[in-house]
Design a protein around this motif. Structure first.
Motif, mmCIF file in Angstrom:
data_model
loop_
_atom_site.group_PDB
_atom_site.id
_atom_site.type_symbol
_atom_site.label_atom_id
_atom_site.label_comp_id
_atom_site.label_asym_id
_atom_site.label_seq_id
_atom_site.Cartn_x
_atom_site.Cartn_y
_atom_site.Cartn_z
ATOM 1 N N ALA A 318 0.833 -1.199 0.000
ATOM 2 C CA ALA A 318 0.000 0.000 0.000
ATOM 3 C C ALA A 318 0.873 1.257 0.000
ATOM 4 O O ALA A 318 0.638 2.198 -0.771
ATOM 5 C CB ALA A 318 -0.917 -0.001 1.220
ATOM 6 N N ALA A 319 1.877 1.284 0.867
ATOM 7 C CA ALA A 319 2.774 2.438 0.932
ATOM 8 C C ALA A 319 3.508 2.626 -0.387
ATOM 9 O O ALA A 319 3.703 3.758 -0.853
ATOM 10 C CB ALA A 319 3.769 2.252 2.070
ATOM 11 N N ARG A 320 3.903 1.512 -0.995
ATOM 12 C CA ARG A 320 4.604 1.576 -2.285
ATOM 13 C C ARG A 320 3.711 2.178 -3.370
ATOM 14 O O ARG A 320 4.155 3.009 -4.163
ATOM 15 C CB ARG A 320 5.035 0.165 -2.663
ATOM 16 N N MET A 321 2.416 1.797 -3.403
ATOM 17 C CA MET A 321 1.496 2.326 -4.419
ATOM 18 C C MET A 321 1.251 3.813 -4.218
ATOM 19 O O MET A 321 1.163 4.580 -5.190
ATOM 20 C CB MET A 321 0.179 1.544 -4.383
ATOM 21 N N VAL A 322 1.135 4.249 -2.969
ATOM 22 C CA VAL A 322 0.932 5.670 -2.698
ATOM 23 C C VAL A 322 2.138 6.487 -3.159
ATOM 24 O O VAL A 322 2.001 7.514 -3.832
ATOM 25 C CB VAL A 322 0.659 5.898 -1.202
ATOM 26 N N GLU A 323 3.310 6.024 -2.818
ATOM 27 C CA GLU A 323 4.534 6.734 -3.211
ATOM 28 C C GLU A 323 4.662 6.807 -4.730
ATOM 29 O O GLU A 323 4.990 7.862 -5.292
ATOM 30 C CB GLU A 323 5.751 6.025 -2.614
ATOM 31 N N HIS A 324 4.373 5.685 -5.395
ATOM 32 C CA HIS A 324 4.510 5.656 -6.854
ATOM 33 C C HIS A 324 3.480 6.572 -7.514
ATOM 34 O O HIS A 324 3.768 7.252 -8.506
ATOM 35 C CB HIS A 324 4.359 4.225 -7.363
ATOM 36 N N SER A 325 2.269 6.618 -6.969
ATOM 37 C CA SER A 325 1.236 7.473 -7.562
ATOM 38 C C SER A 325 1.634 8.945 -7.473
ATOM 39 O O SER A 325 1.379 9.725 -8.403
ATOM 40 C CB SER A 325 -0.116 7.236 -6.879
ATOM 41 N N ILE A 424 -8.247 4.962 -2.227
ATOM 42 C CA ILE A 424 -8.670 3.566 -2.077
ATOM 43 C C ILE A 424 -7.712 2.812 -1.169
ATOM 44 O O ILE A 424 -8.126 2.063 -0.273
ATOM 45 C CB ILE A 424 -8.771 2.887 -3.464
ATOM 46 N N VAL A 425 -6.426 3.003 -1.394
ATOM 47 C CA VAL A 425 -5.435 2.330 -0.555
ATOM 48 C C VAL A 425 -5.622 2.707 0.912
ATOM 49 O O VAL A 425 -5.548 1.859 1.814
ATOM 50 C CB VAL A 425 -4.008 2.678 -1.043
ATOM 51 N N ALA A 426 -5.923 3.987 1.149
ATOM 52 C CA ALA A 426 -6.100 4.444 2.540
ATOM 53 C C ALA A 426 -7.404 3.932 3.152
ATOM 54 O O ALA A 426 -7.482 3.715 4.362
ATOM 55 C CB ALA A 426 -6.076 5.972 2.586
ATOM 56 N N GLY A 427 -8.429 3.723 2.316
ATOM 57 C CA GLY A 427 -9.740 3.380 2.849
ATOM 58 C C GLY A 427 -10.100 1.914 2.824
ATOM 59 O O GLY A 427 -11.148 1.520 3.373
ATOM 60 N N THR A 428 -9.289 1.072 2.215
ATOM 61 C CA THR A 428 -9.631 -0.340 2.082
ATOM 62 C C THR A 428 -9.709 -1.007 3.450
ATOM 63 O O THR A 428 -8.730 -1.016 4.204
ATOM 64 C CB THR A 428 -8.603 -1.080 1.210
ATOM 65 N N PRO A 429 -10.864 -1.601 3.778
ATOM 66 C CA PRO A 429 -10.996 -2.237 5.098
ATOM 67 C C PRO A 429 -10.343 -3.616 5.119
ATOM 68 O O PRO A 429 -10.056 -4.214 4.079
ATOM 69 C CB PRO A 429 -12.517 -2.360 5.255
ATOM 70 N N GLU A 430 -10.111 -4.122 6.303
ATOM 71 C CA GLU A 430 -9.640 -5.492 6.452
ATOM 72 C C GLU A 430 -10.807 -6.452 6.220
ATOM 73 O O GLU A 430 -11.974 -6.057 6.229
ATOM 74 C CB GLU A 430 -9.061 -5.703 7.850
ATOM 75 N N GLY A 431 -10.483 -7.719 6.042
ATOM 76 C CA GLY A 431 -11.542 -8.699 5.884
ATOM 77 C C GLY A 431 -11.231 -9.709 4.804
ATOM 78 O O GLY A 431 -10.123 -9.746 4.245
ATOM 79 N N GLU A 432 -12.215 -10.528 4.496
ATOM 80 C CA GLU A 432 -12.063 -11.569 3.490
ATOM 81 C C GLU A 432 -12.025 -10.976 2.090
ATOM 82 O O GLU A 432 -12.555 -9.886 1.834
ATOM 83 C CB GLU A 432 -13.225 -12.563 3.593
ATOM 84 N N LEU A 433 -11.406 -11.735 1.161
ATOM 85 C CA LEU A 433 -11.311 -11.293 -0.224
ATOM 86 C C LEU A 433 -12.409 -11.872 -1.112
ATOM 87 O O LEU A 433 -12.695 -11.329 -2.178
ATOM 88 C CB LEU A 433 -9.946 -11.671 -0.813
#
Length: 513
Positions: A318-325, A424-433
């Motif tokens: 998640a951190a990698r995607m934010v930095e790249h964006s 989206i990366v910041a808001g994605t909840p935990e849980g099943e896929l």
């Protein structure tokens, strides 16, 4: 007009009703007068299910103010036809021709009844989507002439291009009628590969068909797989987990970003600005490599599945995607400034390949190209499936309808999608896929409707016995938009056609069902 509408379960706002012949035409008229538009038109062979009479169904899906309205018209085998609606929705013309090629059901009163998909690949009077079709008994392909519209007059001549092209792309034929270098008329002919994708769906289960849906048009694999998943979940009564919904949105925006990066580079290159191609393709390649590293596939194939998603991401990714964006956004803004200040590019872009808002509305231009011609439709904002309702998507738009407008809409959408990735990366909840899927009920029907990067991807599924797919239709927005290129190129010079064509960047594969 009173119809008995049935709301389909699931994320997509879809309702369905059965109609008679008069109601079929009247529904089209009312949608047109109400500012709605045609999304898809297709058919199905129900003869093995009919108890008393042989029957087919013809379907039309319309975008209206409340969502998607699907009407079904039963057609008797003794007279397989239905009323033509191309006078109300010109985009339906090719869909109606394809329906006859595949099922043998003609649009009565249609002005254009030329074959669209057959190309001599199967004999006249043989229809691949009928239940009794046997591909093993087909004779070798036979040449079939196509009656192109001829333009005559002093100095008029033709330039045929394709179907085989110099680049590694899918086949498509373009017949230009020109005077000097000015284009008087362009006529397209597509569908040469004969993928048989609609027929191929019949050999998949409802649970597995997403793999084929994701290959209808490879650059829109997430959009089609999500639309398929929506349709499957609708007919199965399955509800994907919250985490899966957010991951789906992340994948869809990553697909949008990759395509916009590539197209912006290609548009610069088609205007003799090779620097743009080098820079944008570098950014796209970095983006695709990150997709492969995090999700296991550069193009994000086979990740959206009925019931959820096949792969998620962890905190480090998640951190990698934010930095790249953020990095991509910085370079995209710099490149946009170069585009805006480059006199040579603007000279090629401005007023080239114009589609006016009025013409776009009349002919049903949709998606990215439609938004550049004043058609402010984006399902992510208009009918937001979760999580888009929480993300508040900002719609891009322009009114000029030329190459410059389509370039600017791409830049706007690229920057908005980069913002959405971070949200989206910041808001994605935990849980099943994903969740377990129940067994499909024979005859159950579902539909999905997703805003891909090119426009609306639509999928309709009918379940058969034993969990198999009985009929699946996947519709690419290029069906609506290809005819607009024929209008956009009129009055322009021949060397501008590649630039105009790329500014739409429509799918050949999506037309080859």
């Amino acid at each position: 007009m009173n119809l008995s509408w049935k709301k389909l379960p699931g994320d997509a706002p879809v309702a369905m009703a059965a109609v008679g012949e008069w109601q079929w035409t009247e529904a089209a008229r009312l949608v047109r007068e109400g500012g709605g538009r045609l999304v898809a038109l297709w058919g199905a062979d129900h003869r093995d299910l009919a108890e008393d009479e042989d029957e087919y169904s013809v379907y039309a899906a319309y975008a209206v103010k409340d969502g998607l309205a699907i009407v079904e018209l039963l057609v008797q085998d003794s007279a397989p036809s239905y009323p033509d609606i191309s006078g109300l929705f010109p985009a339906s013309g090719r869909m109606q021709r394809a329906l006859f090629d595949l099922l043998g059901i003609g649009a009565s009163g249609a002005a254009d009844a030329r074959p669209w998909l057959r190309h001599g690949a199967w004999p006249e009077g043989t229809f691949p989507l009928r239940r009794d079709f046997d591909a093993s008994k087909l004779p070798p392909n036979a040449h079939a002439d196509y009656d192109f519209v001829r333009v005559e007059g002093d100095g008029v001549h033709e330039i045929p291009v394709g179907p085989i092209h110099a680049g590694i792309i899918e086949p498509g034929h373009f017949r230009f009628s020109i005077v000097g270098e000015k284009v008087l008329r362009l006529e397209e002919r597509l569908g040469y590969v004969h993928k048989g994708i609609d027929k191929r769906f019949e050999s998949f289960t409802v649970a597995d068909g997403h793999r084929l849906a994701g290959r209808v048009s490879g650059d829109s694999t997430v959009a089609f797989a999500w639309a398929y998943a929506q349709a499957a979940e609708s007919l199965l009564g399955a509800v994907p987990p919250a985490r899966a919904r957010w991951v789906r949105a992340l994948l869809l925006e990553r697909e949008r970003i990759a395509n916009h990066l590539g197209d912006l580079g290609a548009l610069g290159n088609d205007a003799a600005f090779a620097f743009a191609l080098a820079q944008f393709m570098r950014l796209k390649e970095d983006w695709l490599r990150e997709s492969a590293a995090i999700f296991g596939h550069r193009m994000l194939m086979d990740l959206v599945v009925p019931g959820g998603v096949a792969h998620g991401f962890d905190a480090g990714e998640a951190a990698r995607m934010v930095e790249h964006s953020h990095a991509i956004e910085k370079e995209a803004l710099e490149l946009r400034g170069i585009f805006d200040e480059h006199a040579g590019l603007q000279d090629r872009f401005l007023t080239t390949g114009r589609v006016t808002p009025d013409l776009a509305r009349k002919l049903g231009l949709t998606g990215l190209a439609g938004r550049a011609s004043g058609q402010a439709s984006d399902l992510r904002a208009d009918f937001p499936a979760a999580p888009y309702g929480e993300l508040k998507v900002r719609k891009a738009g322009a009114a000029a309808g030329d190459v410059a407008a389509r370039v600017n809409v791409r830049f706007d959408e690229l920057l908005e999608s980069l913002r959405l990735v971070r949200a989206i990366v910041a808001g994605t909840p935990e849980g099943e896929l994903r969740v377990e899927l129940p067994k499909a009920r024979p005859g159950a029907f579902g539909a999905g409707w997703v805003e891909g990067w090119r426009g609306e991807a639509f999928v309709a599924i009918e379940a058969g016995e034993g969990g198999m797919i009985r009929r699946c239709h996947a519709h690419d927005p290029s069906w609506q938009n290809w005819p607009l290129i024929e209008h956009a190129v009129m009055g322009n010079i021949v060397p501008d056609f590649p630039l105009i064509n790329k500014s739409f960047n429509l799918s050949y594969s999506g037309q080859d069902c």
